[in-house]
Enzyme design. Structure first.
Site, PDB file in Angstrom:
ATOM      1  N   GLU A 246      13.634 -22.860 -31.629  1.00 43.00           N
ATOM      2  CA  GLU A 246      12.275 -22.088 -32.386  1.00 43.00           C
ATOM      3  C   GLU A 246      12.577 -22.236 -33.963  1.00 43.00           C
ATOM      4  OE1 GLU A 246      13.103 -17.974 -31.400  1.00 43.00           O
ATOM      5  OE2 GLU A 246      12.248 -18.380 -29.289  1.00 43.00           O
TER       6      GLU A 246
ATOM      7  N   GLU B 248      21.094 -18.893 -25.913  1.00 44.60           N
ATOM      8  CA  GLU B 248      20.506 -18.138 -26.865  1.00 44.60           C
ATOM      9  C   GLU B 248      20.524 -18.611 -28.247  1.00 44.60           C
ATOM     10  OE1 GLU B 248      17.748 -15.668 -27.633  1.00 44.60           O
ATOM     11  OE2 GLU B 248      18.803 -14.839 -25.957  1.00 44.60           O
TER      12      GLU B 248
ATOM     13  N   GLU C 251      19.132 -11.903 -34.606  1.00 46.08           N
ATOM     14  CA  GLU C 251      18.154 -11.880 -33.290  1.00 46.08           C
ATOM     15  C   GLU C 251      18.124 -10.613 -32.495  1.00 46.08           C
ATOM     16  OE1 GLU C 251      15.707 -14.264 -32.744  1.00 46.08           O
ATOM     17  OE2 GLU C 251      16.165 -14.919 -34.583  1.00 46.08           O
TER      18      GLU C 251
END
Length: 125
Positions: free
Chosen positions: A80, A73, A32
């Site tokens: 997601e 995170e 990411e």
């Protein structure tokens, strides 16, 4: 015929398995770009702390805030991925889920920045 149930690991083998799963999660998170940016910001903050002669407490507090941000995170990324898997079409509920996860990370980014700023400013007084 169904699959045989998975045998639950215990003891030291459970510890090794858990560490392996965590390492896989860390490798996934490295994919990411947001996380990589946060990691760079943390390294820069720690370098500035070193230049300014920060106390051990200040290093530890910054590290704890950073670890919290990493955890959020990771959870945001998990949210997601689950939303994308369960609801690949655009949906209002999926959007809200992703937005809320993003907001949680944003709050911790602000907390990290405010604390780092406080340490920098307080070193001059």
């Amino acid at each position: 015929m169904g699959q045989a149930p998975i045998k639950k690991k215990t003891g030291f083998s459970h510890l090794i398995a858990a560490a392996t799963y965590s390492a896989a999660g860390a490798r996934r998170l490295l994919g990411e770009s947001a996380f990589r940016h946060e990691l760079i910001a943390f390294v820069v903050a720690m370098a500035i702390f070193t230049i300014l002669g920060a106390s051990l407490f200040q290093y530890v507090a910054m590290a704890i805030l950073f670890l919290l941000m990493i955890a959020f995170e990771a959870l945001n990324t998990a949210i997601e991925e689950i939303v994308d898997r369960v609801s690949p079409e655009i949906s209002e509920m999926g959007k809200h889920s992703k937005d809320l996860g993003s907001f949680a990370v944003f709050c911790l980014i602000i907390a990290n920045a405010v604390y780092a700023g406080y340490v920098v400013i307080s070193s001059f007084f």
